[in-house]
Design a protein around this motif. Structure first.
Motif, mmCIF file in Angstrom:
data_model
loop_
_atom_site.group_PDB
_atom_site.id
_atom_site.type_symbol
_atom_site.label_atom_id
_atom_site.label_comp_id
_atom_site.label_asym_id
_atom_site.label_seq_id
_atom_site.Cartn_x
_atom_site.Cartn_y
_atom_site.Cartn_z
ATOM 1 N N SER A 27 0.793 -1.224 0.000
ATOM 2 C CA SER A 27 0.000 0.000 0.000
ATOM 3 C C SER A 27 0.829 1.280 0.000
ATOM 4 C CB SER A 27 -0.988 0.006 1.173
ATOM 5 O OG SER A 27 -0.317 -0.004 2.409
ATOM 6 N N PRO A 28 2.053 1.346 0.605
ATOM 7 C CA PRO A 28 2.800 2.608 0.532
ATOM 8 C C PRO A 28 3.117 3.065 -0.882
ATOM 9 C CG PRO A 28 3.669 1.267 2.318
ATOM 10 C CD PRO A 28 2.698 0.408 1.554
ATOM 11 N N ALA A 34 0.185 8.849 -5.075
ATOM 12 C CA ALA A 34 -0.705 9.980 -4.795
ATOM 13 C C ALA A 34 0.088 11.251 -4.526
ATOM 14 C CB ALA A 34 -1.607 9.647 -3.614
ATOM 15 N N LEU A 35 1.160 11.115 -3.755
ATOM 16 C CA LEU A 35 1.999 12.279 -3.446
ATOM 17 C C LEU A 35 2.638 12.853 -4.708
ATOM 18 C CD1 LEU A 35 3.744 10.911 -0.242
ATOM 19 C CD2 LEU A 35 2.279 12.940 -0.327
ATOM 20 N N GLU A 36 3.088 11.988 -5.581
ATOM 21 C CA GLU A 36 3.790 12.450 -6.780
ATOM 22 C C GLU A 36 2.880 13.194 -7.752
ATOM 23 O OE1 GLU A 36 6.880 12.575 -7.284
ATOM 24 O OE2 GLU A 36 7.903 10.966 -6.194
ATOM 25 N N TYR A 189 9.038 9.566 -1.862
ATOM 26 C CA TYR A 189 9.287 8.175 -1.469
ATOM 27 C C TYR A 189 9.511 8.099 0.033
ATOM 28 C CZ TYR A 189 11.065 3.439 -1.316
ATOM 29 O OH TYR A 189 11.227 2.098 -1.007
ATOM 30 N N ALA A 190 10.311 9.025 0.559
ATOM 31 C CA ALA A 190 10.580 9.038 1.997
ATOM 32 C C ALA A 190 9.305 9.262 2.791
ATOM 33 C CB ALA A 190 11.605 10.120 2.326
ATOM 34 N N LYS A 191 8.440 10.131 2.286
ATOM 35 C CA LYS A 191 7.197 10.410 2.993
ATOM 36 C C LYS A 191 6.273 9.200 2.991
ATOM 37 C CE LYS A 191 3.644 13.958 3.500
ATOM 38 N NZ LYS A 191 3.138 15.272 2.990
ATOM 39 N N ALA A 192 6.246 8.471 1.884
ATOM 40 C CA ALA A 192 5.348 7.317 1.768
ATOM 41 C C ALA A 192 5.868 6.097 2.520
ATOM 42 C CB ALA A 192 5.129 6.969 0.296
ATOM 43 N N GLY A 199 16.620 5.516 3.883
ATOM 44 C CA GLY A 199 18.040 5.535 4.220
ATOM 45 C C GLY A 199 18.694 4.176 4.083
ATOM 46 N N LEU A 200 18.018 3.129 4.520
ATOM 47 C CA LEU A 200 18.582 1.785 4.430
ATOM 48 C C LEU A 200 18.694 1.315 2.975
ATOM 49 C CD1 LEU A 200 16.795 0.143 7.480
ATOM 50 C CD2 LEU A 200 19.230 0.622 7.263
ATOM 51 N N LEU A 201 17.718 1.687 2.157
ATOM 52 C CA LEU A 201 17.793 1.307 0.749
ATOM 53 C C LEU A 201 18.904 2.059 0.035
ATOM 54 C CD1 LEU A 201 14.036 1.038 -0.274
ATOM 55 C CD2 LEU A 201 15.603 -0.780 0.376
#
Length: 218
Positions: A27-28, A34-36, A189-192, A199-201
């Motif tokens: 779902s993220p 949606a954010l984009e 991406y960070a927000k979702a 950071g880990l990716l």
């Protein structure tokens, strides 16, 4: 219509879309999409999830609209925003969204007969990913020279691989790897997905170190 009524109408439209989802699932990627494209959504109460099979993600809109499956939700976002695109761009985005769900999913995630993910196909050479690498050698994004929902769909699956199978060596596809980094580094991406996930990716995409596994296989 006065400014107050206009604001009221806007808020009613903005709050009409409700996403039923949870971190650690697919779902993220819908939140990211949606954010984009500037679509406002609110998160729904999972105890009231209307998905006919009880799964997530699921999206509702006004006028009794119900959309389920992540790819279908991205296509719904595309339909709501395609007036900003040329017909060729909209068609390309639609095609890549469908390709991500119909083909890339099966490459990225190998499943047992009962549907449990046990490994990723990115550990071995793959002709389709070879082709994707050649496409990305010539252009920064898939459907346009700008980031689109096509990239949300495709990059989400590629980045999910690194979430669930950290340390997978994707260096045989240098342009895919660079593309993944370019998509992952985006603020939306960070927000979702969360800054920790981002950071880990990015640490995987920038080095050969194997970070801690983020969560279980969906």
């Amino acid at each position: 219509m006065n400014s107050f009524l206009l604001a009221t109408v806007f808020l009613q439209f903005a709050s009409a879309l409700t996403l039923y989802g949870h971190p650690g699932t697919r779902s993220p990627l819908c939140n990211w999409g949606a954010l984009e494209v500037g679509i406002d959504i609110k998160m729904g109460d999972l105890s009231k999830n209307p998905h006919p099979f009880g799964q997530i993600p699921c999206l509702t809109d006004d006028n009794d609209v119900l959309v389920f499956e992540s790819g279908a939700i991205l296509l719904y976002f595309l339909d709501k925003t395609k007036d900003k695109l040329s017909p060729s761009e909209a068609a390309a985005i639609q095609s890549y969204i469908v390709w991500a769900n119909a083909s890339l999913d099966g490459i990225c995630f190998l499943e047992t007969p009962d549907g449990k993910v046990y490994d990723t196909g990115l550990k071995k050479p793959n002709k389709n990913i070879d082709k994707l690498d050649k496409i990305l050698e010539k252009q920064p994004f898939l459907a346009s020279d700008q980031f689109t929902l096509a990239d949300v769909a495709v990059a989400s699956y590629l980045l999910y691989v690194l979430q669930f199978f950290p340390g997978v060596d994707i260096s045989r596809w240098p342009y895919v790897k660079a593309y993944m980094k370019d998509c992952c580094i985006r603020p939306a991406y960070a927000k979702a997905f969360g800054e920790k996930v981002q950071g880990l990716l990015l640490s995987q995409l920038e080095s050969e170190a194997t970070p801690k596994k983020l969560f279980g296989v969906f």
